[in-house]
Scaffold this active site. Structure first.
Site, PDB file in Angstrom:
ATOM      1  N   ARG A  81       0.855  -1.190   0.000  1.00 25.62           N
ATOM      2  CA  ARG A  81       0.000   0.000   0.000  1.00 25.62           C
ATOM      3  C   ARG A  81       0.888   1.235   0.000  1.00 25.62           C
ATOM      4  O   ARG A  81       2.098   1.133   0.151  1.00 25.62           O
ATOM      5  CB  ARG A  81      -0.961  -0.017   1.209  1.00 25.62           C
ATOM      6  CG  ARG A  81      -0.241  -0.517   2.450  1.00 25.62           C
ATOM      7  CD  ARG A  81      -0.527   0.181   3.688  1.00 25.62           C
ATOM      8  NE  ARG A  81      -0.405   1.604   3.598  1.00 25.62           N
ATOM      9  CZ  ARG A  81       0.750   2.259   3.712  1.00 25.62           C
ATOM     10  NH1 ARG A  81       1.892   1.630   3.894  1.00 25.62           N
ATOM     11  NH2 ARG A  81       0.779   3.577   3.635  1.00 25.62           N
ATOM     12  N   GLY A  82       0.233   2.417  -0.134  1.00 27.17           N
ATOM     13  CA  GLY A  82       1.003   3.654  -0.284  1.00 27.17           C
ATOM     14  C   GLY A  82       1.166   3.918  -1.766  1.00 27.17           C
ATOM     15  O   GLY A  82       1.545   3.012  -2.529  1.00 27.17           O
ATOM     16  N   ALA A  83       0.893   5.164  -2.176  1.00 33.05           N
ATOM     17  CA  ALA A  83       0.770   5.462  -3.606  1.00 33.05           C
ATOM     18  C   ALA A  83       1.973   5.016  -4.455  1.00 33.05           C
ATOM     19  O   ALA A  83       1.809   4.270  -5.441  1.00 33.05           O
ATOM     20  CB  ALA A  83       0.471   6.938  -3.797  1.00 33.05           C
ATOM     21  N   ARG A 100      -7.074  -0.506  -7.031  1.00 26.69           N
ATOM     22  CA  ARG A 100      -7.488   0.565  -6.099  1.00 26.69           C
ATOM     23  C   ARG A 100      -7.624   1.854  -6.920  1.00 26.69           C
ATOM     24  O   ARG A 100      -6.793   2.122  -7.786  1.00 26.69           O
ATOM     25  CB  ARG A 100      -6.468   0.759  -4.961  1.00 26.69           C
ATOM     26  CG  ARG A 100      -6.459  -0.406  -3.970  1.00 26.69           C
ATOM     27  CD  ARG A 100      -5.609  -0.094  -2.744  1.00 26.69           C
ATOM     28  NE  ARG A 100      -6.273   0.813  -1.819  1.00 26.69           N
ATOM     29  CZ  ARG A 100      -5.659   1.368  -0.761  1.00 26.69           C
ATOM     30  NH1 ARG A 100      -4.373   1.123  -0.532  1.00 26.69           N
ATOM     31  NH2 ARG A 100      -6.318   2.163   0.055  1.00 26.69           N
ATOM     32  N   GLN A 114      -2.450   2.464  10.024  1.00 26.11           N
ATOM     33  CA  GLN A 114      -1.142   2.525   9.346  1.00 26.11           C
ATOM     34  C   GLN A 114      -0.117   3.275  10.193  1.00 26.11           C
ATOM     35  O   GLN A 114       1.076   3.019  10.096  1.00 26.11           O
ATOM     36  CB  GLN A 114      -1.270   3.222   7.982  1.00 26.11           C
ATOM     37  CG  GLN A 114      -1.987   2.420   6.921  1.00 26.11           C
ATOM     38  CD  GLN A 114      -3.458   2.773   6.852  1.00 26.11           C
ATOM     39  OE1 GLN A 114      -4.072   3.124   7.853  1.00 26.11           O
ATOM     40  NE2 GLN A 114      -4.050   2.680   5.672  1.00 26.11           N
ATOM     41  N   ASP A 145      -2.101  10.772  -2.354  1.00 27.01           N
ATOM     42  CA  ASP A 145      -2.448   9.704  -3.303  1.00 27.01           C
ATOM     43  C   ASP A 145      -2.744  10.247  -4.688  1.00 27.01           C
ATOM     44  O   ASP A 145      -2.556   9.557  -5.686  1.00 27.01           O
ATOM     45  CB  ASP A 145      -3.635   8.891  -2.770  1.00 27.01           C
ATOM     46  CG  ASP A 145      -3.153   7.989  -1.648  1.00 27.01           C
ATOM     47  OD1 ASP A 145      -3.025   8.471  -0.511  1.00 27.01           O
ATOM     48  OD2 ASP A 145      -2.840   6.816  -1.927  1.00 27.01           O
ATOM     49  N   ASN A 167      -5.592  12.427   0.166  1.00 25.96           N
ATOM     50  CA  ASN A 167      -4.698  11.609   0.998  1.00 25.96           C
ATOM     51  C   ASN A 167      -5.566  10.894   2.035  1.00 25.96           C
ATOM     52  O   ASN A 167      -6.786  11.103   2.093  1.00 25.96           O
ATOM     53  CB  ASN A 167      -3.627  12.486   1.662  1.00 25.96           C
ATOM     54  CG  ASN A 167      -2.548  11.646   2.329  1.00 25.96           C
ATOM     55  OD1 ASN A 167      -1.997  10.734   1.713  1.00 25.96           O
ATOM     56  ND2 ASN A 167      -2.254  11.906   3.589  1.00 25.96           N
ATOM     57  N   LYS A 168      -4.937  10.064   2.837  1.00 24.01           N
ATOM     58  CA  LYS A 168      -5.657   9.256   3.830  1.00 24.01           C
ATOM     59  C   LYS A 168      -6.674  10.079   4.605  1.00 24.01           C
ATOM     60  O   LYS A 168      -6.380  11.203   5.029  1.00 24.01           O
ATOM     61  CB  LYS A 168      -4.624   8.633   4.781  1.00 24.01           C
ATOM     62  CG  LYS A 168      -5.187   7.762   5.876  1.00 24.01           C
ATOM     63  CD  LYS A 168      -6.059   6.633   5.373  1.00 24.01           C
ATOM     64  CE  LYS A 168      -5.377   5.788   4.323  1.00 24.01           C
ATOM     65  NZ  LYS A 168      -6.320   4.882   3.616  1.00 24.01           N
TER      66      LYS A 168
HETATM   67  O1  MRU Z   1      -4.701   3.294   2.104  1.00 19.71           O
HETATM   68  P1  MRU Z   1      -3.205   3.472   2.059  1.00 19.71           P
HETATM   69  O2  MRU Z   1      -2.515   2.922   3.261  1.00 19.71           O
HETATM   70  O3  MRU Z   1      -2.618   2.975   0.760  1.00 19.71           O
HETATM   71  O4  MRU Z   1      -3.017   5.047   2.092  1.00 19.71           O
HETATM   72  C1  MRU Z   1      -1.738   5.581   2.001  1.00 19.71           C
HETATM   73  C2  MRU Z   1      -1.702   7.043   2.124  1.00 19.71           C
HETATM   74  O5  MRU Z   1      -2.723   7.700   2.240  1.00 19.71           O
HETATM   75  C3  MRU Z   1      -0.376   7.712   2.008  1.00 19.71           C
HETATM   76  O6  MRU Z   1      -0.349   8.896   2.767  1.00 19.71           O
HETATM   77  C4  MRU Z   1      -0.130   8.071   0.540  1.00 19.71           C
HETATM   78  O7  MRU Z   1      -0.259   6.941  -0.271  1.00 19.71           O
HETATM   79  C5  MRU Z   1       1.205   8.651   0.334  1.00 19.71           C
HETATM   80  S1  MRU Z   1       2.390   7.435   0.673  1.00 19.71           S
HETATM   81  C6  MRU Z   1       3.859   7.657   0.238  1.00 19.71           C
END
Ligand code: MRU
Length: 358
Positions: A55-57, A100, A208, A249, A259-260
């Site tokens: 996970r994470g962009a 996703r 997370q 994201d 973002n999250k």
């Molecule tokens: O749902 P996730 O855990 O994939 O969400 C991740 C985030 O929101 C991060 O802040 C974003 O991807 C930037 S990560 C380098």
């Protein structure tokens, strides 16, 4: 045969491509167990992204690119010629791109793999086509690794001495193939001796922050305290926070940031308390096709993530929940956008365009 496994091995603790297999550190099990997940098909890679084993962009984008390479290599090993390998890669692209919806790095990575397939239309063997796909995925991975390091340097310049920084979700080495986006300036400031402490939002509902960011910072020996998300504004009120750093994201052309979920509330609290709110993201997270944040698709995840904790139901049996995984912060609340190409401040369509075109 050198080209057949031209870029066979890449290395990051979070993900690597190894001779036709995508190897992921299964983030669903952290911090309790450090177990690898081996994906030998694009369907397995897509499921790993969907279920958030990775996970994470930026990590999602790079994993998807390797997932296409996995499919291409499997078709070549099975004796497929160029058209079979291309067909397998195109099927993989279609499968992976829907895993996703919010992180544009995923769509961007798939677009890049499709361009690579078109660019090398004259190749004569399946193995050559597979090698092109492997090389393309490896190049994207290298780009993201270098981008993380550059964002770390640019972002650390914005932090003062003895910086007390608050972060949300996980935007570190687990979310990228490098040292992270929002955590990169923190690693850099720690190395420079200018970091005091990191407040880590636990980040409901998937935690997370408390599971992944705390694990990462602990491994790196960086002082940190986990807080419940709703403590952040109170810490600001008491003067305990100097800056907030978050990843992204997807960033719209006008600078609105997805973002999250919980990021918007942090930005509002920063504005109220006169604190800087920094977004740290590579240019691969900017989506010029989205004019504003209203155009960004927001992922809705299973309500069970909210109604349960560690698989145990905590809400009454008939209670329902809303579970958007991301929110959108207007550009006007973002003090600066830190990318690998430099810093945009104020965050507007023209400062972003200036960076992306640079
Ligand atoms: O749902 P996730 O855990 O994939 O969400 C991740 C985030 O929101 C991060 O802040 C974003 O991807 C930037 S990560 C380098």
């Amino acid at each position: 045969m050198a080209a057949a496994y031209g870029c066979a091995v890449s290395s990051s603790p979070t993900l690597r491509y190894e001779h036709g297999t995508l190897v992921l550190l299964d983030q669903r099990l952290l911090p309790g167990a450090r177990r690898e997940l081996r994906c030998t098909t694009a369907a397995e890679a897509a499921e790993a992204i969907r279920s958030m084993a990775v996970r994470g962009a930026p990590a999602i984008g790079v994993a998807a690119a390797h997932g296409v390479a996995v499919a291409g290599r499997a078709a070549a090993v099975a004796g497929g010629g160029p058209s079979e390998v291309r067909g397998a890669a195109e099927d993989a692209c279609a499968l992976l791109e829907t895993a996703r919806p919010t992180a544009v790095n995923l769509a961007g990575a798939i677009h890049r793999m499709r361009l690579a397939l078109m660019r090398d239309a004259g190749l004569i063997s399946g193995a050559e086509v597979a090698a092109v796909l492997e090389a393309e995925a490896a190049e994207l991975e290298r780009f993201e690794v270098d981008a993380c390091a550059a964002m770390g340097r640019h972002g650390a310049e914005l932090l003062g001495d003895n910086a007390r920084v608050l972060v949300h979700c996980n935007a570190g080495s687990l979310a990228t193939p490098g040292i992270g986006t929002a955590l990169a300036p923190i690693y850099e400031a720690h190395a420079r001796g200018t970091l005091d402490v990191v407040f880590v939002d636990e980040t409901r509902p998937r935690l997370q922050g408390s599971r992944l960011t705390a694990y990462e910072l602990g491994e790196a020996g960086i002082p940190h305290l986990v807080i419940v998300d709703s403590l952040a504004a109170t810490l600001m009120l008491h003067g305990a926070v100097d800056a907030v750093l978050v990843g992204a994201d997807r960033i719209a052309a006008n600078g609105d940031v997805a973002n999250k979920v919980g990021t918007y509330a942090l930005a509002v609290a920063c504005a109220h308390h006169g604190l800087p709110f920094y977004v740290v993201a590579p240019t691969t997270t900017v989506d010029p096709a989205c004019e504003t944040g209203a155009d960004i698709p927001i992922e809705e995840r299973d309500p069970a993530e909210v109604l349960e904790i560690a698989g145990e139901r905590v809400a009454p049996a008939l209670t329902r929940a809303l579970n958007p995984a991301f929110d959108v912060t207007p550009a006007s609340l973002v003090t600066a956008l830190v990318t690998e190409r430099g810093v945009a401040s104020p965050v507007t369509s023209s400062t972003i365009e200036g960076l992306v075109r640079r």
